[in-house]
Design an enzyme around this catalytic site. Sequence first.
Site, short mmCIF file in Angstrom:
data_model
loop_
_atom_site.label_atom_id
_atom_site.label_comp_id
_atom_site.label_asym_id
_atom_site.label_seq_id
_atom_site.Cartn_x
_atom_site.Cartn_y
_atom_site.Cartn_z
N HIS A 107 3.38 6.62 -6.98
CA HIS A 107 2.62 7.78 -7.46
C HIS A 107 3.51 9.04 -7.40
CE1 HIS A 107 -1.67 9.76 -7.36
NE2 HIS A 107 -1.08 9.88 -8.53
N HIS A 129 1.74 4.47 -2.89
CA HIS A 129 1.86 5.93 -2.74
C HIS A 129 3.22 6.40 -3.26
CE1 HIS A 129 -1.76 6.91 -0.59
NE2 HIS A 129 -1.49 6.14 0.45
N HIS A 175 0.84 -1.21 0.00
CA HIS A 175 0.00 0.00 0.00
C HIS A 175 0.87 1.26 0.00
CE1 HIS A 175 -3.66 2.34 1.26
NE2 HIS A 175 -2.71 3.15 1.71
N GLU A 176 1.80 1.31 0.95
CA GLU A 176 2.65 2.51 1.04
C GLU A 176 3.54 2.65 -0.19
OE1 GLU A 176 1.86 4.69 3.07
OE2 GLU A 176 0.59 3.41 4.30
#
Length: 680
Positions: free
Chosen positions: A476, A473, A469-470
């Site tokens: 991105h 980020h 998940h991290e």
Amino acid sequence: MTQELNPLLQDFDLPPYASIKPEHVKPAIEHILAQSREAIAKLLPQTEPTWDSLVQPLDELSVRLSRAWSPVSHLNAVCNNPALREAYEACLPLLSAYSTEIGQNKALFEAYSALANGVQSKNLDTAQKTILAHELRDFRLSGIDLPETQQKRYGEIQMKLSELTSQFANQLLDSTQAWSKHVTEPELLAGLPESATAQMAQAAQAKGLDGWLISLEFPSYYAVITYADNRQLREEIYFAYSTRASDQGPNAGKHDNGPIMQQILELRAELAQLLGFANYSELSLASKMADSTEQVLTFLRTLAQQSKPFAEQDLAALRAFAKEQGVEQLEAWDMSYYSEKLRQQRYSISQEQVREYFPIDTVLSGLFSIVQKLYGIHINELHDFESWHPDVRLFEIKEDGQTIGRFFFDLYARPNKRGGAWMDGARDRYRKADNSLVTPVANLVCNFTPAVEGKPALLTHDEVTTLFHEFGHGLHHLLTRIDYLGVSGINGVAWDAVELPSQFMENWCWEPEGLALISRHYQTGEALPQALLDKMLAAKNFHSGMMMVRQLEFSLFDFELHATHGDGRSVLEVLNTVRNEVAVNQPPSWNRFANSFAHIFAGGYAAGYYSYKWAEVLSADAFSRFEEEGVLNPETGRAFRDAILARGGSQEPMQLFVDFRGREPSTDALLRHSGLTSNV
């Protein structure tokens, strides 16, 4: 101290984390703010501003301030100590005042308006036009149209809010660290996995104690609440954990966030009304993807109606199972324990059994292989850098032989480190006035159980999912191709779309092709056995109904709290109203969950926690294209990168989603992935 000796005022590549001292912080920030004010005064007024004469120099000023403040803010989160905290907090009013000044600078607003509406605008590209639209919106949200007295009040509110949110985070950290339990009788820890007791023994040794030390850091709390056979011990740690920073619990009133929450809510409501909004939830949506408060509430309540019957089935089965084990009344401190026992009975699988197949280096190697296949990049570890802790690692991303970004990993829980997991930008991608390109740098932070007794750090599957998940980020932030500061990476991305790339990455933790790359037994090197994989996949949606309504409870509570503040209800009364609507299980009356809800009281999620579910719809639907075309299909990966990751905040998120998916999103994929459809 002279400027030459202050590392925050030097021209550095990577932040000089090891060199930064508390005494450097305030002088550096004061110096940069003074220079920025001078530079802005010289920029204005401009009769015919251009991008190069207005936006570019202002971006350079923003970069200089961020270069100094970002490492300080980061260190305050990962290496908190009284001196650094004091230096950090001394700068919050200075930064808040500066931000308000910029937002209420009439000449600056008029210059941006002239650029957006003038002849020059015809020569600007889509990303530049988006930046100007965002800037003009943000001027209005900073009170540019208000009379002088109200502008002054706006500045006072923002300054106070920055202090209060920092205070909330500090008191939560302090209350988490204020409780520990020294255990000398091994039978008290019966049921706990060896990895947890080894970590507790290590924690005790670090304090010069024999036996074991239980703390409220999440790995320690999770181990006890999930595995401890001693029900009294589970109740004791649940009581301490769920009453942190409140008027209840073992340290009642000592670090109570209750009054701070009240002040934050009052100031946010006043801010919203000052700017012409009915409430703070409405103000929050002014810069988000969702159109209205009604749309958000309908979205959340519809999901709750679809999910609650499944959650009720989950709870009924859990209560029946606990009853078979002799527990007539299932309490809050029993839920995780009997859930894990039921999972083991149904699927013959435990998190501890799975953990042995996820040593950290194997997981990282597999994670990097997945993104390299999908996005055509290469990731290498670097070793010569200034660090804030010996556990920190640094990696670079290369494409076509060129470094396009770097990222730090700080993965393990330790004292004086904020709980949770997050990504923050240490540096943004942008192109300088001389046309040279500055590449992005990210900090990726988690709180996993560290390595103990010579074993590598072994991750639970939940921790693997958090890591992915991290890293989503991070991608991105790092894989952007936008050269303008305002919309490169996650800059300018609507908050309710910013979780799309992160939740999207979680899907590979469940795909057989992904699991084959990220798992190997830490001792034998054996691949994850098919039988165990089958059990994991079968157990994937275990209690997903209860998990869904719990997240919806958080989202609705946050949104209702900010939409209805002032109606006479306390924070706890709002929470209880929401629980009565969507929850299937009520916690004890002394539970003070809200007092530790840092996402909304100390993070950026105020009236925006719904973003997780909103973006989960986008991510599940985006991933369904990979399910159709191949989960490691490089062409589909490049299409996702080109449409979503590369374009940052340069266009509206719905447009980017449609560009990738060919249509607007549907909730069908999320409900299917969660096992919350009647035909599953």
